[in-house]
Structures are given as C-alpha cells and as structure tokens.
Design a protein around this motif. Structure first.
Motif, PDB file in Angstrom:
ATOM      1  N   THR A   8       0.816  -1.102  -0.081  1.00 52.14           N
ATOM      2  CA  THR A   8       0.318   0.121  -0.118  1.00 52.14           C
ATOM      3  C   THR A   8       0.790   1.493  -0.135  1.00 52.14           C
ATOM      4  O   THR A   8       0.300   2.348  -0.503  1.00 52.14           O
ATOM      5  N   VAL A   9       2.249   1.246   0.321  1.00 55.37           N
ATOM      6  CA  VAL A   9       2.841   2.359   0.399  1.00 55.37           C
ATOM      7  C   VAL A   9       3.884   2.070  -0.538  1.00 55.37           C
ATOM      8  O   VAL A   9       4.565   1.159  -0.818  1.00 55.37           O
ATOM      9  N   GLN A  10       4.118   3.074  -1.666  1.00 53.27           N
ATOM     10  CA  GLN A  10       4.969   2.945  -2.680  1.00 53.27           C
ATOM     11  C   GLN A  10       5.760   4.114  -2.578  1.00 53.27           C
ATOM     12  O   GLN A  10       5.422   5.359  -2.845  1.00 53.27           O
ATOM     13  N   GLU A  11       7.218   3.844  -2.588  1.00 54.74           N
ATOM     14  CA  GLU A  11       8.236   4.992  -2.497  1.00 54.74           C
ATOM     15  C   GLU A  11       8.344   5.660  -4.176  1.00 54.74           C
ATOM     16  O   GLU A  11       8.086   4.770  -4.850  1.00 54.74           O
ATOM     17  N   GLN A  12       8.525   6.856  -4.023  1.00 54.15           N
ATOM     18  CA  GLN A  12       8.614   7.368  -5.204  1.00 54.15           C
ATOM     19  C   GLN A  12      10.250   7.305  -5.628  1.00 54.15           C
ATOM     20  O   GLN A  12      10.963   7.294  -4.876  1.00 54.15           O
ATOM     21  N   THR A  13      10.470   7.076  -7.001  1.00 51.65           N
ATOM     22  CA  THR A  13      11.738   6.818  -7.329  1.00 51.65           C
ATOM     23  C   THR A  13      12.205   8.349  -7.617  1.00 51.65           C
ATOM     24  O   THR A  13      11.653   9.251  -7.492  1.00 51.65           O
ATOM     25  N   PHE A  14      13.722   8.256  -7.618  1.00 51.74           N
ATOM     26  CA  PHE A  14      14.343   9.243  -7.849  1.00 51.74           C
ATOM     27  C   PHE A  14      13.763  10.115  -9.159  1.00 51.74           C
ATOM     28  O   PHE A  14      13.384  11.555  -8.880  1.00 51.74           O
ATOM     29  N   TYR A  15      13.568   9.173 -10.049  1.00 52.92           N
ATOM     30  CA  TYR A  15      12.907   9.918 -11.342  1.00 52.92           C
ATOM     31  C   TYR A  15      11.605  10.830 -10.978  1.00 52.92           C
ATOM     32  O   TYR A  15      11.507  11.977 -11.626  1.00 52.92           O
ATOM     33  N   GLU A  16      10.747  10.033 -10.451  1.00 55.58           N
ATOM     34  CA  GLU A  16       9.720  10.859  -9.874  1.00 55.58           C
ATOM     35  C   GLU A  16       9.677  11.870  -8.992  1.00 55.58           C
ATOM     36  O   GLU A  16       9.288  13.177  -9.242  1.00 55.58           O
ATOM     37  N   GLN A  17      10.615  11.723  -7.903  1.00 55.22           N
ATOM     38  CA  GLN A  17      11.056  12.876  -7.119  1.00 55.22           C
ATOM     39  C   GLN A  17      11.548  14.147  -7.683  1.00 55.22           C
ATOM     40  O   GLN A  17      11.226  15.268  -7.181  1.00 55.22           O
ATOM     41  N   VAL A  18      12.216  13.939  -8.790  1.00 54.59           N
ATOM     42  CA  VAL A  18      12.795  15.294  -9.046  1.00 54.59           C
ATOM     43  C   VAL A  18      12.133  15.908 -10.569  1.00 54.59           C
ATOM     44  O   VAL A  18      12.519  16.886 -11.144  1.00 54.59           O
ATOM     45  N   GLY A  19      11.099  15.225 -10.662  1.00 53.36           N
ATOM     46  CA  GLY A  19      10.000  15.755 -11.719  1.00 53.36           C
ATOM     47  C   GLY A  19       9.815  15.163 -13.144  1.00 53.36           C
ATOM     48  O   GLY A  19       9.271  15.364 -13.921  1.00 53.36           O
ATOM     49  N   ILE A  62      16.658   8.505 -17.488  1.00 51.16           N
ATOM     50  CA  ILE A  62      15.382   8.268 -17.406  1.00 51.16           C
ATOM     51  C   ILE A  62      15.311   6.904 -16.807  1.00 51.16           C
ATOM     52  O   ILE A  62      14.820   6.564 -15.780  1.00 51.16           O
ATOM     53  N   GLN A  63      15.836   5.910 -17.352  1.00 53.88           N
ATOM     54  CA  GLN A  63      15.927   4.506 -16.985  1.00 53.88           C
ATOM     55  C   GLN A  63      16.543   4.370 -15.888  1.00 53.88           C
ATOM     56  O   GLN A  63      16.153   3.739 -14.926  1.00 53.88           O
ATOM     57  N   TYR A  64      17.714   4.833 -15.691  1.00 50.10           N
ATOM     58  CA  TYR A  64      18.755   4.626 -14.674  1.00 50.10           C
ATOM     59  C   TYR A  64      18.153   5.155 -13.501  1.00 50.10           C
ATOM     60  O   TYR A  64      18.324   4.216 -12.403  1.00 50.10           O
ATOM     61  N   TRP A  65      17.401   6.155 -13.316  1.00 57.13           N
ATOM     62  CA  TRP A  65      16.879   6.956 -12.303  1.00 57.13           C
ATOM     63  C   TRP A  65      15.485   6.418 -11.720  1.00 57.13           C
ATOM     64  O   TRP A  65      14.799   6.702 -11.054  1.00 57.13           O
ATOM     65  N   GLY A  66      15.035   5.259 -12.487  1.00 57.16           N
ATOM     66  CA  GLY A  66      13.568   4.582 -12.069  1.00 57.16           C
ATOM     67  C   GLY A  66      12.602   5.120 -13.043  1.00 57.16           C
ATOM     68  O   GLY A  66      11.311   4.689 -12.624  1.00 57.16           O
ATOM     69  N   HIS A 114      18.862  16.057  -3.776  1.00 55.28           N
ATOM     70  CA  HIS A 114      18.682  15.439  -5.096  1.00 55.28           C
ATOM     71  C   HIS A 114      19.863  15.797  -6.142  1.00 55.28           C
ATOM     72  O   HIS A 114      20.400  15.027  -6.839  1.00 55.28           O
ATOM     73  N   GLU A 115      20.275  17.154  -5.897  1.00 58.58           N
ATOM     74  CA  GLU A 115      21.321  17.609  -6.743  1.00 58.58           C
ATOM     75  C   GLU A 115      22.716  16.793  -6.153  1.00 58.58           C
ATOM     76  O   GLU A 115      23.410  16.468  -7.179  1.00 58.58           O
ATOM     77  N   GLU A 116      23.030  16.487  -5.008  1.00 59.74           N
ATOM     78  CA  GLU A 116      24.140  15.945  -4.639  1.00 59.74           C
ATOM     79  C   GLU A 116      24.081  14.187  -5.286  1.00 59.74           C
ATOM     80  O   GLU A 116      25.040  13.936  -5.629  1.00 59.74           O
ATOM     81  N   GLN A 117      22.909  13.725  -5.170  1.00 60.79           N
ATOM     82  CA  GLN A 117      22.926  12.380  -5.404  1.00 60.79           C
ATOM     83  C   GLN A 117      23.084  12.309  -6.871  1.00 60.79           C
ATOM     84  O   GLN A 117      23.847  11.265  -7.416  1.00 60.79           O
ATOM     85  N   LEU A 118      22.553  12.812  -7.788  1.00 61.60           N
ATOM     86  CA  LEU A 118      22.538  13.235  -9.274  1.00 61.60           C
ATOM     87  C   LEU A 118      24.128  13.294  -9.533  1.00 61.60           C
ATOM     88  O   LEU A 118      24.824  12.652 -10.604  1.00 61.60           O
ATOM     89  N   TRP A 119      24.720  14.450  -8.941  1.00 56.75           N
ATOM     90  CA  TRP A 119      26.169  14.719  -9.314  1.00 56.75           C
ATOM     91  C   TRP A 119      27.053  13.804  -8.776  1.00 56.75           C
ATOM     92  O   TRP A 119      28.000  13.304  -9.736  1.00 56.75           O
ATOM     93  N   ASN A 120      27.080  12.980  -7.760  1.00 53.72           N
ATOM     94  CA  ASN A 120      27.723  11.754  -7.300  1.00 53.72           C
ATOM     95  C   ASN A 120      27.688  10.647  -8.344  1.00 53.72           C
ATOM     96  O   ASN A 120      28.792  10.282  -8.963  1.00 53.72           O
ATOM     97  N   TYR A 121      26.486  10.430  -8.945  1.00 54.62           N
ATOM     98  CA  TYR A 121      26.630   9.790 -10.142  1.00 54.62           C
ATOM     99  C   TYR A 121      27.253   9.928 -11.260  1.00 54.62           C
ATOM    100  O   TYR A 121      27.966   9.381 -11.898  1.00 54.62           O
TER     101      TYR A 121
END
Length: 134
Positions: A8-19, A62-66, A114-121
């Motif tokens: 019932t609880v579905q966490e958003q992917t990074f893809y969804e979280q950033v827009g 897009i695929q990598y981030w969910g 989010h910026e840090e996570q994306l930049w680190n990747y």
C-alpha cells in the motif's frame, strides 16, 4: 502494533521525485548545448545533429533513475564503457564533460539532496568512461 498492509505504500523513485521526464530532458538538452560548442567533445559525436545522442542519453538517465525502460527496450544493456571505446576519453574530455553537465545540473534547481545524488552519479560515470592516459 499498526502495520501498513504490504503493497500500500509505494516510495517514489528518484525519477519521480525530481519531476520525471521533463527534468531529464531539460538536463540533457542543456548539457548538449554546451557539447555543441566544445572543440574537444563535439568531434566525439559523429552525427551531424546531436539530437540522436541527446535522445539516447535522456532515455538512459530516465531508465537509470527509475523511469520508463525505453532505453533498454530500444538499445539493450547500456554497456557504457564498450559504447565509448571508439572515442579517446582522457582526463581533459572527462573534465569538459563534467563542466557541461555541472552547468546543466545547476540550472535544474533541484533540492540539495537530489542535486548531490545526481552529481555523485555523474562524477562516477565520467570517471568510469576514461579509457586513455593523459
């Protein structure tokens, strides 16, 4: 104990979280605007128009981030190092690539985490593409 029923609880992917798709399209489009003017990187893109390369990177991220798995459906496994073997990717190319990506990331205005996570990747990915000594 209160338990939330499984599923019932579905966490958003990074893809969804950033827009979602618009965010990644904006990121990659801005990145390729820089690449188009870069004397070191531009020759690495043999197509006259950078559009196909822009679309490939967009779909990959897009695929990598969910997000949707369109990249894999169209191109199979990413095999990033193998796909970059024909090109001389040295520290200068790495630095130029990260420079243009930094500009693009900064323009997104993402939340700090989010910026840090994306930049680190992106830094990790750029480091892993180096295939030539300076």
């Amino acid at each position: 104990m209160n338990r939330i029923p499984r599923g019932t609880v579905q966490e958003q992917t990074f893809y969804e979280q950033v827009g979602g798709e618009p965010t990644f399209r904006k990121l990659v489009h801005r990145f390729y605007e820089g690449v188009a003017e870069d004397p070191l990187l531009r020759p690495m893109y043999p197509e006259e128009d950078l559009g196909p390369a822009e679309e490939r990177l967009t779909l990959f991220l897009i695929q990598y981030w969910g997000g949707p798995r369109t990249y894999g459906e169209q191109r199979g496994h990413p095999r990033l190092r193998m796909r970059h073997v024909p090109f001389r990717v040295d520290r200068a190319a790495h630095d130029a690539w990260l420079h243009h990506m930094r500009v693009a990331v900064d323009e997104l205005g993402l939340a700090k985490e989010h910026e840090e996570q994306l930049w680190n990747y992106l830094v990790f990915a750029a480091n892993s593409m180096i295939n030539t000594e300076d």
